[in-house]
Design a protein around this motif. Structure first.
Motif, PDB file in Angstrom:
ATOM      1  N   GLY A 317      -3.506  -3.399  -8.890  1.00 25.67           N
ATOM      2  CA  GLY A 317      -2.838  -4.165  -9.848  1.00 25.67           C
ATOM      3  C   GLY A 317      -3.803  -5.580 -10.363  1.00 25.67           C
ATOM      4  N   ASN A 318      -4.578  -5.601 -10.001  1.00 17.71           N
ATOM      5  CA  ASN A 318      -5.773  -6.762 -10.130  1.00 17.71           C
ATOM      6  C   ASN A 318      -6.220  -6.548 -11.656  1.00 17.71           C
ATOM      7  OD1 ASN A 318      -7.650  -8.637 -10.729  1.00 17.71           O
ATOM      8  ND2 ASN A 318      -7.781  -8.995  -8.337  1.00 17.71           N
ATOM      9  N   PRO A 319      -5.910  -7.077 -12.728  1.00 19.39           N
ATOM     10  CA  PRO A 319      -6.443  -6.629 -13.983  1.00 19.39           C
ATOM     11  C   PRO A 319      -7.608  -7.398 -14.411  1.00 19.39           C
ATOM     12  CG  PRO A 319      -4.862  -8.597 -14.144  1.00 19.39           C
ATOM     13  CD  PRO A 319      -4.940  -8.480 -12.866  1.00 19.39           C
ATOM     14  N   GLY A 320      -8.331  -8.349 -13.637  1.00 23.61           N
ATOM     15  CA  GLY A 320      -9.559  -8.907 -13.768  1.00 23.61           C
ATOM     16  C   GLY A 320      -9.523 -10.326 -13.760  1.00 23.61           C
ATOM     17  N   GLY A 321     -10.525 -11.022 -14.628  1.00 26.73           N
ATOM     18  CA  GLY A 321     -10.390 -12.489 -14.894  1.00 26.73           C
ATOM     19  C   GLY A 321     -11.892 -12.796 -15.164  1.00 26.73           C
ATOM     20  N   LEU A 322     -12.129 -13.903 -14.337  1.00 25.24           N
ATOM     21  CA  LEU A 322     -13.609 -14.542 -14.864  1.00 25.24           C
ATOM     22  C   LEU A 322     -14.579 -13.662 -14.134  1.00 25.24           C
ATOM     23  CD1 LEU A 322     -12.952 -18.228 -14.092  1.00 25.24           C
ATOM     24  CD2 LEU A 322     -12.833 -17.086 -16.319  1.00 25.24           C
ATOM     25  N   LEU A 323     -15.759 -13.376 -14.941  1.00 23.84           N
ATOM     26  CA  LEU A 323     -16.593 -12.382 -14.236  1.00 23.84           C
ATOM     27  C   LEU A 323     -17.489 -13.133 -13.179  1.00 23.84           C
ATOM     28  CD1 LEU A 323     -18.745 -10.125 -14.561  1.00 23.84           C
ATOM     29  CD2 LEU A 323     -19.922 -11.295 -16.206  1.00 23.84           C
ATOM     30  N   MET A 324     -17.762 -14.469 -13.254  1.00 28.29           N
ATOM     31  CA  MET A 324     -18.512 -15.213 -12.407  1.00 28.29           C
ATOM     32  C   MET A 324     -17.661 -15.602 -10.884  1.00 28.29           C
ATOM     33  SD  MET A 324     -21.141 -15.502 -13.619  1.00 28.29           S
ATOM     34  CE  MET A 324     -21.838 -16.366 -12.130  1.00 28.29           C
ATOM     35  N   ALA A 325     -16.377 -15.156 -10.885  1.00 32.35           N
ATOM     36  CA  ALA A 325     -15.467 -15.202  -9.731  1.00 32.35           C
ATOM     37  C   ALA A 325     -15.703 -13.791  -9.186  1.00 32.35           C
ATOM     38  CB  ALA A 325     -14.099 -15.691  -9.899  1.00 32.35           C
ATOM     39  N   ALA A 326     -15.732 -12.829  -9.838  1.00 29.68           N
ATOM     40  CA  ALA A 326     -16.083 -11.654  -9.103  1.00 29.68           C
ATOM     41  C   ALA A 326     -17.475 -11.742  -8.678  1.00 29.68           C
ATOM     42  CB  ALA A 326     -15.856 -10.525 -10.086  1.00 29.68           C
ATOM     43  N   VAL A 469       7.136  -0.062  -3.158  1.00 31.64           N
ATOM     44  CA  VAL A 469       6.127  -0.766  -2.435  1.00 31.64           C
ATOM     45  C   VAL A 469       5.992  -2.342  -3.182  1.00 31.64           C
ATOM     46  CG1 VAL A 469       3.608  -1.222  -1.716  1.00 31.64           C
ATOM     47  CG2 VAL A 469       4.728   0.898  -1.578  1.00 31.64           C
ATOM     48  N   VAL A 470       5.864  -2.413  -4.354  1.00 31.72           N
ATOM     49  CA  VAL A 470       5.731  -3.614  -5.323  1.00 31.72           C
ATOM     50  C   VAL A 470       6.820  -4.662  -4.908  1.00 31.72           C
ATOM     51  CG1 VAL A 470       5.538  -4.546  -7.507  1.00 31.72           C
ATOM     52  CG2 VAL A 470       4.177  -2.770  -7.118  1.00 31.72           C
ATOM     53  N   ALA A 471       8.220  -3.877  -5.056  1.00 35.84           N
ATOM     54  CA  ALA A 471       9.393  -4.767  -4.898  1.00 35.84           C
ATOM     55  C   ALA A 471       9.420  -5.336  -3.292  1.00 35.84           C
ATOM     56  CB  ALA A 471      10.666  -3.911  -5.077  1.00 35.84           C
ATOM     57  N   TRP A 472       8.992  -4.309  -2.384  1.00 34.79           N
ATOM     58  CA  TRP A 472       9.040  -4.948  -1.090  1.00 34.79           C
ATOM     59  C   TRP A 472       7.865  -6.134  -0.658  1.00 34.79           C
ATOM     60  CZ3 TRP A 472       4.799  -4.335   2.377  1.00 34.79           C
ATOM     61  CH2 TRP A 472       5.064  -4.551   3.766  1.00 34.79           C
ATOM     62  N   ARG A 473       6.688  -5.836  -1.421  1.00 36.89           N
ATOM     63  CA  ARG A 473       5.685  -6.827  -1.106  1.00 36.89           C
ATOM     64  C   ARG A 473       6.257  -8.275  -1.679  1.00 36.89           C
ATOM     65  NH1 ARG A 473       2.226  -7.836   2.365  1.00 36.89           N
ATOM     66  NH2 ARG A 473       1.530  -5.681   2.260  1.00 36.89           N
ATOM     67  N   ARG A 474       6.848  -8.365  -3.159  1.00 34.90           N
ATOM     68  CA  ARG A 474       7.132  -9.397  -3.823  1.00 34.90           C
ATOM     69  C   ARG A 474       8.277  -9.958  -2.676  1.00 34.90           C
ATOM     70  NH1 ARG A 474       6.965 -10.864  -8.868  1.00 34.90           N
ATOM     71  NH2 ARG A 474       8.936 -11.583  -8.882  1.00 34.90           N
ATOM     72  N   PRO A 492       4.082  -3.186   7.422  1.00 34.32           N
ATOM     73  CA  PRO A 492       3.376  -2.643   6.121  1.00 34.32           C
ATOM     74  C   PRO A 492       2.670  -1.152   6.231  1.00 34.32           C
ATOM     75  CG  PRO A 492       2.715  -4.983   6.998  1.00 34.32           C
ATOM     76  CD  PRO A 492       3.548  -4.279   7.862  1.00 34.32           C
ATOM     77  N   ARG A 493       2.320  -0.795   7.391  1.00 35.93           N
ATOM     78  CA  ARG A 493       1.699   0.531   7.422  1.00 35.93           C
ATOM     79  C   ARG A 493       2.967   1.569   7.241  1.00 35.93           C
ATOM     80  NH1 ARG A 493      -1.113   1.432  12.788  1.00 35.93           N
ATOM     81  NH2 ARG A 493      -1.538   3.485  11.778  1.00 35.93           N
ATOM     82  N   ASP A 494       4.102   1.160   7.531  1.00 41.07           N
ATOM     83  CA  ASP A 494       5.415   2.249   7.218  1.00 41.07           C
ATOM     84  C   ASP A 494       5.885   2.385   5.955  1.00 41.07           C
ATOM     85  OD1 ASP A 494       5.328   2.748  10.132  1.00 41.07           O
ATOM     86  OD2 ASP A 494       6.547   1.028  10.584  1.00 41.07           O
ATOM     87  N   VAL A 495       5.558   1.329   5.265  1.00 38.84           N
ATOM     88  CA  VAL A 495       6.121   1.080   3.794  1.00 38.84           C
ATOM     89  C   VAL A 495       5.229   1.561   2.739  1.00 38.84           C
ATOM     90  CG1 VAL A 495       7.208  -0.485   2.187  1.00 38.84           C
ATOM     91  CG2 VAL A 495       7.853  -0.809   4.667  1.00 38.84           C
ATOM     92  N   ASP A 496       3.855   1.012   2.918  1.00 37.23           N
ATOM     93  CA  ASP A 496       2.788   1.512   1.929  1.00 37.23           C
ATOM     94  C   ASP A 496       1.963   2.451   2.442  1.00 37.23           C
ATOM     95  OD1 ASP A 496       0.817   1.129   0.367  1.00 37.23           O
ATOM     96  OD2 ASP A 496       0.837  -0.883   0.351  1.00 37.23           O
ATOM     97  N   PRO A 497       2.084   3.736   1.848  1.00 37.51           N
ATOM     98  CA  PRO A 497       1.106   4.916   2.071  1.00 37.51           C
ATOM     99  C   PRO A 497      -0.316   4.381   1.921  1.00 37.51           C
ATOM    100  CG  PRO A 497       2.479   5.408   0.278  1.00 37.51           C
ATOM    101  CD  PRO A 497       2.890   4.165   0.763  1.00 37.51           C
TER     102      PRO A 497
END
Length: 533
Positions: A317-326, A469-474, A492-497
């Motif tokens: 779900g990470n859309p990106g951002g600053l190139l130098m940060a990556a 998983v997204v709702a659980w993580r939030r 986590p390992r039981d909820v997120d395959p």
């Protein structure tokens, strides 16, 4: 007697050779102060006069005048020449701009109703930039505010993460930001925000409510907060709700891009994965100004917890951002080698020799500790750089599903009137292997683009599973006291395959008993996996 040109006086009695045009001449200065030159007597010839009495001069000395141009006139001439060159350049390059100006002028003068010219221009800019590619854009208004806040990781506000409660249509506090004005005022998860500065939030779009809460640092905003008196669904029962008016002074709110597995009692992040001893867990939600520093702090905490046996880096779900940060994030985990290449318009002319390559510096964190990176179809841009770079360096395993395939770099360019920003595609980045990440319009699944999980590590959960998983993580991310209806249950390992598969992948190069008794799978050791990719 010497003959002087009319209106002049001798400047000296000496002769100067050579003079103008290589001729011998004498220097004179006239009454106006300007220099004059006169031919020497050698230029004169004599002949007998008609009376025969003596020589007669054929003519006076022919004077060669070379006027001096005043300094101010020279400056004017230079300015005129430069103006002409600029006008010519504008005529050659500004044809499209003149055509647009002519159209706007005709619309302004001839359209049957008055028009908002600024709105018309902005619509024209939107349409023009949209012809380039899907990632270039003219950014203004709320979109500009959001973009700057995301990249800078800060904004002026009160520190509340909100969501709309579907049953009531009222914004509900999902989580307050630690040490923010809302946190200090006692606002907690599950509280409803019923009004902002006396205006109701019922039925108001969430973006508009957030815009009301944000503003200039130091200014106050009045918020009506409704707190349920029970931890059940009674949050909807008006008889059990306690309302209060809270005045909050806006501050500079800093947002985190590196998150842990869960919050502790103080609202701080726990960096070790619950239920799997010795395994660290970091989620990078985007890449901003402080991402590298945040990851460094997280790795410090993981190393202090004991001898880590593995690390899960979640880029889903990470859309990106600053190139130098990556690039900085990759540099933390790599000891040497190329991180990425950047190809610009210059590279089209000079070839691969003009590629801009970024290299890792000496020293890496968690050296020798196995790392798994989780990705999905929404992992894009700078996040794909991190995944691809670490994969090509044989430093990690990639688990999940194929990434989005956005391999272009957008530069943020300011406009002179400061009414908007131009987000313009200016380069393409390549993997260390120089393979392309970007998915072209005509690309097929068989083409090389994006980041593909390592063999045996592909996991494609259903849409329902992903949403769960997204709702659980939030819910797990909420800080402070949490009402019962927001509590996240399960390990986590039981909820997120996908995460469960990542944990299994960490164990494969080791003995089966090291991480919970998973069976070692033949043919999937780290070297073989990377060679297969």
């Amino acid at each position: 007697m010497k003959q002087h040109p009319r209106g002049t006086t001798p400047a000296s009695d000496s002769w100067h050779q050579p003079g103008p045009h290589g001729r011998t001449c004498r220097h004179w200065r006239g009454r106006d102060g300007r220099s004059r030159f006169a031919a020497s007597p050698a230029r004169f010839s004599r002949r007998k006069s008609a009376s025969g009495r003596g020589p007669a001069w054929l003519h006076r000395a022919r004077t060669a005048y070379i006027p001096e141009v005043p300094k101010r006139n020279a400056i004017v001439l230079v300015v005129i020449c430069l103006s002409c060159l600029a006008a010519y350049a504008a005529s050659q390059q500004g044809a499209a701009g003149r055509r647009l100006g002519e159209v706007l002028s005709l619309v302004r003068s001839s359209y049957f109703e008055p028009v908002d010219e600024d709105r018309l221009v902005e619509s024209a800019l939107d349409a023009a930039i949209a012809q380039l590619d899907e990632h270039s854009a003219y950014v203004r208004g709320d979109r500009r505010v959001d973009l700057e806040a995301t990249l800078d990781q800060e904004f002026g506000g009160v520190g509340m993460e909100l969501m709309i409660q579907e049953s009531s249509g009222i914004p509900v506090v999902f989580s307050p930001v630690i040490d923010s004005p809302a946190w200090r005022a006692g606002i907690r998860s599950g509280d409803r925000i019923e009004a902002v500065d006396g205006e109701t939030t019922l039925g108001v779009p969430l973006r508009e409510t957030i815009a009301r809460l944000r503003g200039t640092v130091g200014e106050a905003v009045m918020v009506r907060v409704a707190t349920p008196s029970a931890d059940t669904a009674a949050v909807l029962d008006e008889d059990t709700v306690v309302r209060r008016e809270v005045s909050l002074v806006r501050e500079l709110i800093e947002t985190d891009t590196v998150l842990g597995d869960r919050r502790n009692g103080e609202g701080r992040w726990e960096w070790m994965l619950e239920g799997v001893p010795g395994v660290g867990y970091v989620r990078i939600t985007s890449f901003g100004e402080r991402t590298s520093a945040e990851l460094t702090a997280a790795l410090d905490a993981i190393e202090k917890s004991g001898e880590p046996r593995g690390l899960i880096m979640d880029l889903r779900g990470n859309p990106g951002g600053l190139l130098m940060a990556a690039v900085a994030v990759c540099d933390l985990l790599l000891d040497e080698g190329i991180i990425m290449h950047t190809r610009t318009r210059r590279s089209e002319t000079f070839g691969d020799s003009a590629l801009d390559s970024r290299r890792a510096t000496s020293g890496s964190r968690l050296a020798g500790v196995p790392i798994v990176v989780l990705v999905d179809g929404l992992t894009a841009s700078a996040a794909e750089i991190v995944a691809a770079s670490l994969q090509d360096a044989h430093r990690v395993r990639i688990v999940g599903s194929r990434t989005f395939g956005k391999g272009t770099v957008q530069s943020i360019l300011s406009l002179t009137d400061d009414r908007g920003l131009l987000k313009l595609t200016t380069a393409e980045y390549l993997r260390p292997s120089r393979a392309s990440i970007h998915r072209r319009d005509d690309a097929t699944d068989g083409d090389a683009w994006g980041v593909v999980p390592d063999p045996g590590c592909e996991v494609a959960p259903s849409a329902e599973s992903t949403a769960r998983v997204v709702a659980w993580r939030r819910s797990r991310d909420a800080a402070g006291p949490v009402p019962a209806w927001l509590v996240a249950h399960g390990l986590p390992r039981d909820v997120d395959p996908v995460l469960a598969h990542g944990i299994e992948s960490l164990a494969r190069p080791r003995q089966a008993a090291d991480l919970g008794g998973e069976e070692e799978t033949s043919g999937h050791d780290h070297d073989a996996v990377m060679a297969g990719e």
